[in-house]
Design a protein around this motif. Structure first.
Motif, PDB file in Angstrom:
ATOM      1  N   CYS A  24     -24.216  92.247 -26.964  1.00 44.31           N
ATOM      2  CA  CYS A  24     -24.448  93.262 -24.703  1.00 44.31           C
ATOM      3  C   CYS A  24     -24.336  91.831 -24.003  1.00 44.31           C
ATOM      4  O   CYS A  24     -23.095  91.470 -23.490  1.00 44.31           O
ATOM      5  CB  CYS A  24     -25.402  94.036 -25.128  1.00 44.31           C
ATOM      6  N   LEU A  25     -25.285  90.785 -24.005  1.00 40.03           N
ATOM      7  CA  LEU A  25     -25.196  89.722 -23.358  1.00 40.03           C
ATOM      8  C   LEU A  25     -24.275  88.513 -23.136  1.00 40.03           C
ATOM      9  O   LEU A  25     -23.943  88.076 -22.104  1.00 40.03           O
ATOM     10  CB  LEU A  25     -26.608  88.857 -23.826  1.00 40.03           C
ATOM     11  N   GLU A  26     -23.900  88.411 -24.750  1.00 41.22           N
ATOM     12  CA  GLU A  26     -22.809  87.175 -24.921  1.00 41.22           C
ATOM     13  C   GLU A  26     -21.825  88.519 -24.109  1.00 41.22           C
ATOM     14  O   GLU A  26     -20.538  87.120 -23.351  1.00 41.22           O
ATOM     15  CB  GLU A  26     -22.473  86.681 -25.909  1.00 41.22           C
ATOM     16  N   ASP A  27     -21.405  89.370 -24.423  1.00 39.20           N
ATOM     17  CA  ASP A  27     -20.404  90.013 -23.560  1.00 39.20           C
ATOM     18  C   ASP A  27     -20.090  89.959 -22.355  1.00 39.20           C
ATOM     19  O   ASP A  27     -19.179  89.470 -21.552  1.00 39.20           O
ATOM     20  CB  ASP A  27     -20.279  91.597 -24.673  1.00 39.20           C
ATOM     21  N   ILE A  29     -21.960  87.799 -20.162  1.00 41.44           N
ATOM     22  CA  ILE A  29     -21.420  86.878 -19.390  1.00 41.44           C
ATOM     23  C   ILE A  29     -20.071  85.989 -19.747  1.00 41.44           C
ATOM     24  O   ILE A  29     -19.442  85.648 -19.003  1.00 41.44           O
ATOM     25  CB  ILE A  29     -22.322  85.053 -20.351  1.00 41.44           C
ATOM     26  N   SER A  30     -19.844  86.751 -20.927  1.00 38.80           N
ATOM     27  CA  SER A  30     -17.701  86.554 -20.994  1.00 38.80           C
ATOM     28  C   SER A  30     -16.938  87.261 -19.906  1.00 38.80           C
ATOM     29  O   SER A  30     -15.888  86.796 -19.574  1.00 38.80           O
ATOM     30  CB  SER A  30     -17.729  86.971 -22.736  1.00 38.80           C
ATOM     31  N   GLN A  31     -17.895  88.068 -19.653  1.00 41.81           N
ATOM     32  CA  GLN A  31     -16.510  89.434 -18.897  1.00 41.81           C
ATOM     33  C   GLN A  31     -16.765  88.822 -17.363  1.00 41.81           C
ATOM     34  O   GLN A  31     -15.918  89.056 -16.987  1.00 41.81           O
ATOM     35  CB  GLN A  31     -17.835  91.235 -19.011  1.00 41.81           C
ATOM     36  N   ASN A 245     -14.159  96.805 -27.590  1.00 33.74           N
ATOM     37  CA  ASN A 245     -14.122  95.091 -26.441  1.00 33.74           C
ATOM     38  C   ASN A 245     -12.990  95.412 -25.353  1.00 33.74           C
ATOM     39  O   ASN A 245     -12.934  94.797 -24.810  1.00 33.74           O
ATOM     40  CB  ASN A 245     -13.786  93.750 -27.301  1.00 33.74           C
ATOM     41  N   GLY A 246     -12.937  96.979 -25.854  1.00 34.68           N
ATOM     42  CA  GLY A 246     -11.908  97.518 -24.363  1.00 34.68           C
ATOM     43  C   GLY A 246     -10.292  97.104 -24.438  1.00 34.68           C
ATOM     44  O   GLY A 246      -9.605  97.315 -23.432  1.00 34.68           O
ATOM     45  N   ASP A 262      -4.900  94.160 -23.615  1.00 33.57           N
ATOM     46  CA  ASP A 262      -5.982  93.844 -23.667  1.00 33.57           C
ATOM     47  C   ASP A 262      -6.328  94.420 -21.946  1.00 33.57           C
ATOM     48  O   ASP A 262      -5.454  94.495 -21.529  1.00 33.57           O
ATOM     49  CB  ASP A 262      -6.049  92.563 -23.660  1.00 33.57           C
ATOM     50  N   GLU A 263      -7.202  94.513 -21.423  1.00 32.68           N
ATOM     51  CA  GLU A 263      -7.760  93.741 -19.646  1.00 32.68           C
ATOM     52  C   GLU A 263      -6.823  93.647 -18.599  1.00 32.68           C
ATOM     53  O   GLU A 263      -6.858  94.471 -17.800  1.00 32.68           O
ATOM     54  CB  GLU A 263      -9.322  94.113 -19.663  1.00 32.68           C
TER      55      GLU A 263
END
Length: 453
Positions: A24-27, A29-31, A245-246, A262-263
């Motif tokens: 979740c932390l990596e995600d 930061i990626s977001q 992942n949305g 995708d988003e």
């Protein structure tokens, strides 16, 4: 300092969630990076749109100016010709003493400018024509200019959030939860009324919806009924699901492809299949995608010569094929996952017999639910969901109700019935807040609070 054993055990129990939190932390930061990139792209699109509109406006301006000049030149030429004819007649008539006694054939100037004028009647007709002056005008009518029309012409900034369900889920309990359904929202899909055959909630108040069988549109709705986003696919939409992942996955009964949205609302291919896909479900922990469908082999024109294999296939988060199981003669429509213990699906079966089938992960049948004897009409299951406790929820098209079954597929109670306003329910969705979304054949969507302990 000595620590109490109970506290240490509790901490050790929660250590298993460390990889999930690190992911979740990596995600997160990626977001942040994705959001900044999206903002830059959006700003660039706005600037480019403004430049495009400026060019379009300049182009329209030049065309209108050219049209104005063309009208002016053409009408001035006609007026100048008319002016010369009037001057010729005035000059000639001024020199005459008795117009009625003149012989037209002797008037060379009139003959030159008015071809073969003969007799007094021809005179009067031409004089009448010359006396009829067409009054011309030019003006510019402005178009409507307000925030609404400028916004629709220029475009708008759209944003929406996707909050997939947490992979950390409460453990199922031995006791059955207290079911207390209460309708919290209701809205009708825009446009022509049709059956809501797919619902994919992305948060507690937003869900992707496909309304109308054969529709190519998937639309993002708010629980207040606002249509937020609309995306048109190349193929008619069968089913839609949201991933952790949305992304949103879309299946079509007309083809062998699952598409990914995708988003940024970009549509790409998720997986190429050997079969025609129907319903889908995403595993809450592995994020693997389970797809049911039918694989046809043999003659494309002779249906009797075709061989059909009904199956459930598993794909990775990247769309790579993992495995499948054959479940023929069952014909699955929508499916759900009962934890790691099994699979359930609404089954069309042989001779159009409708039922809800529960299987283990190897495809071995565990139970078949065919409805209740007190039902007025034959059981017709469509939309299928499994809650976090492993209970099965299934929409019954023929009886205007939603059934609740336990983890083994045994009837527990009716969740929603015709007294709630449902007309032929066909699509179900569960969001991260524990709300149950129900779509029916009239284009209405109902959102219910689901259960509490």
């Amino acid at each position: 300092m000595n620590r109490e054993p109970g506290i240490l055990l509790n901490r050790m129990e929660y250590i298993k969630y460390l990889p999930i939190l690190e992911f979740c932390l990596e995600d997160t930061i990626s977001q942040k990076s994705k959001l900044c990139d999206a903002a830059r792209m959006t700003s660039s699109d706005i600037v480019n749109r403004a430049a495009l509109l400026h060019r379009a406006i300049d182009n329209v301006k030049e065309k209108l100016l050219a049209k104005t000049k063309g009208v002016l030149d053409f009408e001035l030429k006609n007026l100048e010709k008319h002016e010369q004819e009037l001057k010729t007649w005035i000059s000639w008539l001024s020199d005459q003493t008795d117009i009625s006694n003149q012989n037209v054939s002797d008037v060379k100037m009139i003959q030159k400018n008015n071809q073969e004028i003969k007799g007094r009647k021809d005179w009067l007709r031409n004089l009448q024509r010359l006396s009829e002056i067409q009054h011309l005008s030019l003006s510019f009518k402005t178009g409507e200019l307000n925030d609404v029309c400028i916004g629709s012409l220029f475009g708008s900034v759209q944003n929406f959030s996707i909050t997939p369900q947490s992979p950390i889920r409460k453990g199922r309990r031995d006791t059955f939860p207290t079911i207390s359904l209460q309708r919290t929202f209701e809205f009708k899909c825009k446009g022509v009324a049709g059956n809501v055959h797919a619902i994919a909630p992305i948060s507690g108040n937003e869900a992707w919806i496909c309304c109308g069988w054969g529709s190519r549109e998937i639309e993002l709705y708010h629980t207040n009924g606002d249509l937020l986003v609309s995306v048109t696919m190349d193929k008619p939409v069968d089913h839609i699901v949201s991933t952790r992942n949305g992304n949103v996955l879309i299946s079509s009964y007309n083809g062998n492809t699952i598409w990914r949205l995708d988003e940024h609302l970009n549509v790409t291919k998720f997986a190429q299949l050997s079969f025609i896909p129907r319903g889908m479900v995403v595993h809450p922990e592995t994020n693997h995608v389970y797809v049911c469908g039918v694989e046809r082999t043999g003659s494309l024109t002779d249906l009797k010569a075709q061989t059909r294999r009904h199956l459930i296939a598993i794909f990775s988060t990247d769309g790579d094929f993992i495995s499948d199981i054959t479940i023929s003669p069952h014909d699955p429509h929508r499916l759900g996952l009962i934890g790691d213990e099994g699979i359930c699906f609404s089954d069309y079966g042989k001779n159009n017999k409708r039922q809800l089938v529960v299987m283990d992960n190897d495809g071995n049948g565990l139970n078949i639910y065919s409805g209740r004897q007190e039902l007025e009409n034959p059981f017709y299951p469509l939309g299928t969901q499994v809650d976090q406790y492993g209970n099965i929820i299934v929409a019954d098209w023929n009886n205007d109700c939603v059934h609740l079954l336990d983890t083994g597929g045994q009837f527990s109670q009716y969740l929603v019935d015709k007294d709630n306003g449902l007309e032929r329910p066909c699509a179900l969705g569960l969001d991260g807040d524990g709300q149950l979304w129900v779509g029916d054949a009239t284009g209405h969507v109902y959102v219910f609070s689901y259960c509490s302990w």
